[in-house]
Design a protein around this motif. Structure first.
Motif, short mmCIF file in Angstrom:
data_model
loop_
_atom_site.label_atom_id
_atom_site.label_comp_id
_atom_site.label_asym_id
_atom_site.label_seq_id
_atom_site.Cartn_x
_atom_site.Cartn_y
_atom_site.Cartn_z
N ARG A 5 -6.46 -1.12 7.93
CA ARG A 5 -5.11 -0.85 7.91
C ARG A 5 -5.04 -2.04 7.27
O ARG A 5 -5.07 -3.03 6.45
N THR A 6 -4.14 -1.92 6.76
CA THR A 6 -3.56 -2.44 5.35
C THR A 6 -1.63 -2.68 5.24
O THR A 6 -1.26 -2.07 5.88
N ARG A 29 5.67 -4.88 2.06
CA ARG A 29 4.45 -4.17 1.36
C ARG A 29 3.61 -4.98 1.16
O ARG A 29 2.85 -6.03 1.04
N SER A 30 4.25 -6.92 0.41
CA SER A 30 4.46 -7.69 -0.34
C SER A 30 3.67 -8.98 -0.07
O SER A 30 2.56 -9.73 -0.19
N ILE A 31 4.53 -9.11 1.06
CA ILE A 31 3.90 -10.58 2.15
C ILE A 31 2.56 -10.39 2.76
O ILE A 31 3.04 -9.38 4.47
N PRO A 32 1.96 -11.10 2.63
CA PRO A 32 1.08 -10.68 3.97
C PRO A 32 0.87 -10.90 5.32
O PRO A 32 1.16 -12.12 5.30
N ALA A 43 -7.13 -9.32 11.90
CA ALA A 43 -7.77 -8.24 12.17
C ALA A 43 -6.90 -6.83 12.84
O ALA A 43 -6.17 -5.85 12.49
N SER A 44 -5.65 -7.73 13.98
CA SER A 44 -4.43 -6.82 13.61
C SER A 44 -2.99 -6.67 13.58
O SER A 44 -2.37 -6.67 13.51
N ALA A 45 -3.57 -7.73 12.35
CA ALA A 45 -2.28 -8.14 11.32
C ALA A 45 -1.20 -7.04 10.53
O ALA A 45 -0.13 -7.04 10.56
N TYR A 46 -2.29 -5.41 10.42
CA TYR A 46 -1.77 -4.90 9.86
C TYR A 46 -1.25 -2.43 10.86
O TYR A 46 -1.17 -2.31 10.47
N ARG A 47 -1.05 -4.01 12.00
CA ARG A 47 -0.81 -2.84 13.50
C ARG A 47 0.45 -3.44 13.76
O ARG A 47 1.05 -4.91 13.40
N GLY A 88 6.56 -17.14 10.82
CA GLY A 88 7.25 -17.85 10.24
C GLY A 88 6.46 -15.99 8.91
O GLY A 88 7.47 -15.99 7.78
N TRP A 89 6.71 -15.37 9.41
CA TRP A 89 6.14 -13.77 9.07
C TRP A 89 7.65 -13.64 8.58
O TRP A 89 8.33 -12.92 6.98
N GLN A 90 8.64 -13.40 9.55
CA GLN A 90 9.67 -12.98 9.95
C GLN A 90 10.51 -13.70 8.65
O GLN A 90 11.52 -13.19 7.44
N THR A 91 10.92 -15.27 8.31
CA THR A 91 10.74 -16.11 7.93
C THR A 91 10.95 -15.72 6.31
O THR A 91 11.90 -15.73 5.18
N ALA A 92 9.49 -15.38 5.95
CA ALA A 92 9.46 -15.43 4.53
C ALA A 92 10.05 -13.91 4.27
O ALA A 92 10.63 -13.70 3.28
#
Length: 214
Positions: A5-6, A29-32, A43-47, A88-92
């Motif tokens: 997954r990506t 798309r661009s913030i990993p 391994a679950s980050a893009y689920r 912090g993903w939502q923060t980003a």
């Protein structure tokens, strides 16, 4: 063999729930997300699923984050208050869409992790502070938008007070476990309900104006 997954999987998930804001979809798309989850969850980050965090916390499902952020209608000039930082993903995402983000997190280790991860991605317009999110951050008020990432049956009054007239607030309303994510706007007479964004499940909001922390 299962397909790897990506970030594009998260973009598709956001689009599937009705998110059409091109700026937001590009941020997804661009913030990993892989840089904002614990090492054993990469391994679950893009689920399109929550992942566990320390202290029994979990991240919010990415498509749900996209729905909540989209509801704020950010255009790029706003100062945003976020209650509950996690890693912090939502923060980003918010920092990509707004001028400045103040994020309040009550767990010291999560504050440290979020600061480290945001810095690692070069996010310079977001500040993560340790504190009681139900009190907001009055020294930086007023805010153009407020996003609350935990559930309580009502909006904490300090957050209403710190929201600029015309500003928007999104929060899961309920007791924790089965909520409706509600969108409000601050008017001269107080907070006005605009619409229900979606049904969802959230952890409880703890603090002086939330559930008792004891």
């Amino acid at each position: 063999m299962a397909r790897k997954r990506t970030p594009e999987d998260l973009v598709r998930a956001a689009h599937a729930v009705g998110v059409t804001d091109d700026r937001l979809l590009e941020a997804v798309r661009s913030i990993p997300r892989a840089e904002f989850v614990p090492a054993d969850e990469v391994a679950s980050a893009y689920r399109d699923t929550p992942v566990p965090l320390p202290h029994g916390q979990v991240t919010t499902q990415p498509s749900l984050i996209a729905m909540m952020v989209s509801a704020l209608g950010l255009t790029g000039d706003e100062q945003v208050l976020e209650v509950g930082t996690g890693y912090g993903w939502q923060t980003a995402l918010l920092a990509r869409l707004a001028a400045y983000v103040v994020s309040v997190e009550r767990r010291p280790d999560l504050v440290d992790e979020a600061r480290l991860r945001l810095a690692g991605q070069g996010v310079g317009n977001a500040e993560v502070v340790l504190g009681d999110g139900t009190l907001g951050m009055p020294t930086r008020a007023p805010y153009d938008a407020v996003i609350v990432c935990a559930a309580f049956p009502r909006v904490p009054e300090p957050l209403v007070d710190q929201l600029r007239t015309g500003g928007r607030l999104v929060q899961p309303i309920g007791q924790g476990g089965q909520e409706r994510v509600e969108l409000y706007e601050r008017r001269a007479r107080g907070l006005v309900h605009l619409r229900t964004v979606t049904a969802a499940r959230f952890v409880r909001l703890y603090g002086v104006h939330g559930y008792d922390q004891r």
